[in-house]
Design an enzyme around this catalytic site. Structure first.
Site: not given
Ligand code: DGJ
Length: 731
Positions: A368, A479-482, A528-529, A536, A616
């Site tokens: 990640d 592919w994230d977007m924060n 991912c965001s 969507d 576990e």
């Molecule tokens: C937001 C993502 O939803 C998380 O799973 C992780 O990838 C973080 N960003 C990393 O900055």
């Protein structure tokens, strides 16, 4: 043929028949295209339901002469124009060259084509020539050269109608579109309620069902993304509609940017639903000869409750929106290092996590955030998609080789649309970041956005990402977007065209996704965001799964995944087992309950398995074996919401195979009590006469017993008791 058109008495009637529904419109002698019906099949011209009341202050079209009863303000319309005496919400709004703002759309002609239309540059439902038909109805403004072509894609067997609009300027002067909805649906009769999915970061898609009040109700996003806060989907239901009975209509926007869903209950109690790009940040100049095509909306109807509607949407999205090698394939079980290490890792730590994961049966390791540039926290490094060799000594190739030698595939995280001010990319291209000259930009998670309307930015991202993906054997991209988007301004557009930027950002994003998914067809792309902030159907066209939420608490996830399930198929829901106490809530849930919740999705782990006890770890081995055994049933079977976790004392769902020969019942009992009566739940979707044996026991039940009498759930012991029962047909 699903589309039938008849013309008589100056009226043209359009009927679209899908497996269980009829959609009907009629262009009358004035050329007004009225909406007549969307509901059960009736085999009848439904215009007899139209009332022509004489309502004060609802004016009449000029051609109606001295008739006081023909009013655009009271008739159900197929695509409502603006500024011409229909005072309800409009579907479209235009400023003409003379400054006037009106559009009076009248019927011109139509065309039926084989197959389903596509939309250049935008995600859309796809089908073979034989699976679909397209209806194109041309409407024209009475006074200007603006033409609107309404497109209907019909996948009759799936009870699906898609809608979008092509807006053309065939005149001689420019016009500015200030609103261009994809869907306008008038429902003149009946009591309806609406359901929308709201939330926030780590708490997406909470369901809310509300009566429709007079006036306008809205669910929308102006964040530049479809958002955590509201999802671009909506349900209309009759008050008596439940999971298993009653009428409902679903609409889902195939778009990942700002959107607006408005529902108006007018002065006569009639309903109008309008869905499309949010008009607040939208202005699109159409010069003579230019065309603007809206994104599309998927529409489906059921008169056998919400469950049927969900099954319809699941099939449509899984089989006609998602694409690529992984569309229907079983997904790898992955381990992601985010909650195990956050930014604090090096090659050794990652290999240590991978080693145990491999030993326990995991298929893939996903590295990640933090592997690139100067990225030891969230204040720097975004944009520098070059391996940080201080952390990953020996480079990415070395790490991937070692991971592959353990029998694992390798996946990697990107956040392509972002830039940190503390990055080499920003230092060399400050002009690539979105900001309004003369203003300080808004920072969110300390980061700025890249201008995705700029082709140089897209080319750069394509190049650096391709270089990384080609540099090692990489099988997956997250592919994230924060952050949300604001400060809209781009030097790539002239001042009068700045209002085009939010949509052009989406076109740039889709272009990049298209190029990369085509260039790397063997790579599984996961959207991912910050979890599910861009969950969507638009993103699902490129990424067949999306990280559902940054909330990995199994109890909370039952609610998030419940809301998500109304439109989105289980295979699209990224869901992982994480450590306890949970990092978002501090809650402790049994590892078995975390696993059953994560299995209602594309399954994985998000922790360092080394820290688990021996017991576990043995449980993890069992879970992996279970997902390998049941994965196909979970993703290809029909999904049933057997309880409502928002109100019930348990969250129970099931997966039933197509031939109803096997069923997996899973979920959790929320809280325990002493001397607690066993909970039971009635199953659905089984064959009443078939006999089913509960795995691991001698118990045999008929389908009728399981569906009418139900099945006893395990005795609760401690909070969040897991439920996992597998039954197969015996002959
Ligand atoms: C937001 C993502 O939803 C998380 O799973 C992780 O990838 C973080 N960003 C990393 O900055």
């Amino acid at each position: 043929m699903a589309i039938h058109v008849t013309t008589n008495d100056q009226k043209t009637t359009f009927c679209i028949e899908t497996k269980n529904a009829l959609y009907q419109m009629q262009a009358d002698g004035y050329g007004v295209l009225k909406h007549l019906w969307y509901g059960a099949k009736t085999d009848c011209d439904m215009s007899y339901l139209l009332d022509y009341p004489d309502v004060g202050f609802s004016g009449n079209i000029y051609e109606a002469e001295n008739q006081r009863t023909y009013s655009l303000d009271t008739l159900p319309l197929e695509y409502a124009g603006a500024g011409i005496g229909d005072y309800r919400i409009s579907a479209i709004d235009v400023v003409h060259a003379d400054g006037s703002k009106a559009l009076d759309l009248r019927y011109k002609n139509y065309e039926i084509r084989k197959g389903k239309y596509a939309i250049t540059g935008l995600p859309a439902v796809y089908a073979t020539e034989d699976e679909a038909e397209t209806l194109r109805i041309v409407l024209k403004d009475t006074a200007t050269g603006i033409e609107v072509i309404l497109l209907y894609g019909v996948l009759a067997d799936l009870d699906l109608i898609t809608r979008c609009a092509e807006i053309r300027n065939i005149g001689e002067t420019p016009a500015i579109l200030t609103k261009a909805a994809s869907l306008c649906l008038d429902i003149p009769h009946g009591d309806w309620e609406w359901v929308h999915f709201y939330g926030r970061h780590t708490m997406e898609r909470q369901i809310e069902r509300l009566p429709l009040l007079h006036g306008i109700q809205e669910s929308s996003s102006v964040r530049g993304t479809s958002s955590h806060q509201q999802n671009p989907t909506v349900l209309l239901c009759k008050p008596d509609c439940t999971e298993t009975m009653g009428e409902c209509i679903g609409a889902a926007f195939v778009y990942s940017g700002s959107f607006q869903t408005q529902i108006e209950c007018d002065q006569l109690g009639q309903i109008r639903l309008v869905m499309g790009i949010h008009p607040e940040l939208f202005r699109w100049t159409l010069y003579p000869g230019e065309v603007f095509t809206t994104p599309e909306v998927m529409l489906s109807y059921s008169n056998t409750g919400l469950e049927t509607l969900s099954h319809q949407f699941h099939k449509i999205i899984r089989e006609h929106v998602c694409r690529g090698k992984y569309q229907l394939a079983e997904r790898p079980i992955l381990i992601n290092n985010w909650e195990a290490t956050y930014f604090d890792f090096n090659t050794e730590k990652i290999l240590h996590i991978a080693q145990e994961a491999s030993r326990l049966g995991v298929d893939m390791l996903v590295l990640d955030d933090g592997w690139f540039g100067k990225r030891d926290g969230d204040v720097s490094g975004l944009g520098d998609w070059f391996v940080n060799e201080d952390k990953l000594v020996g480079g990415l190739g070395n790490l991937v080789e070692k991971i592959k030698a353990m029998g694992l595939q390798f996946g990697i995280w990107f956040e392509p649309e972002m830039v940190s001010e503390d990055s080499n990319l920003y230092r060399s291209h400050p002009d690539w970041a979105i900001r309004i000259p003369g203003r300080n930009p808004n920072r969110s998670r300390f980061q700025l956005l890249l201008d995705m309307t700029n082709p140089d930015v897209i080319d750069y991202l394509y190049q650096v990402m391709s270089d990384i993906l080609s540099s090692a054997d990489i099988s997956y991209v997250k592919w994230d977007m924060n952050r949300s988007i604001c400060d809209w301004y781009t030097a790539t557009l002239s001042p009068e065209r700045q209002g085009e930027m939010p949509h052009r950002y989406m076109l740039g994003l889709y272009d990049l996704l298209d190029r990369l998914t085509n260039a790397f067809p063997d790579v599984l792309f996961e959207g991912c965001s910050g979890g599910g902030g861009r969950f969507d159907a638009g993103m699902l066209y490129y990424c067949p799964q999306i990280w559902c939420s940054d909330d990995t608490d199994a109890y909370e996830r039952t609610k998030i995944q419940y809301g998500t399930s109304f439109f989105y198929p289980i295979s699209t829901v990224g869901s992982h087992v994480s450590i306890v106490p949970n990092h978002q809530t501090g809650r402790i849930t049994p590892i078995e309950s975390r696993a059953v919740t994560a299995m209602a999705g594309s399954f994985g782990y998000e922790l360092d398995l080394n820290v688990l006890t021996h017991g576990e770890k043995e449980e993890v081995k069992k879970q992996i074996a279970q997902f390998k055994a049941y994965g196909s049933l979970i993703h290809n079977g029909k999904y049933y919401r057997l309880t409502n976790p928002m109100t019930d004392k348990e969250a129970i769902w099931s997966f039933v195979s197509k031939d109803a020969s096997e069923v997996l019942v899973q979920g959790m009992l929320f809280h325990t009590e002493p001397n607690m009566v066993r909970h039971m739940v009635c199953l659905r979707g089984l064959s009443p006469k078939k006999k089913y044996q509960l795995s691991g026991t001698e118990m045999v039940y008929t389908g009728a017993a399981l569906m009418n009498g139900g099945i006893l759930l395990p005795k609760a012991w401690g909070d969040y008791t897991p439920v996992s029962m597998y039954l197969t047909e015996i002959v």
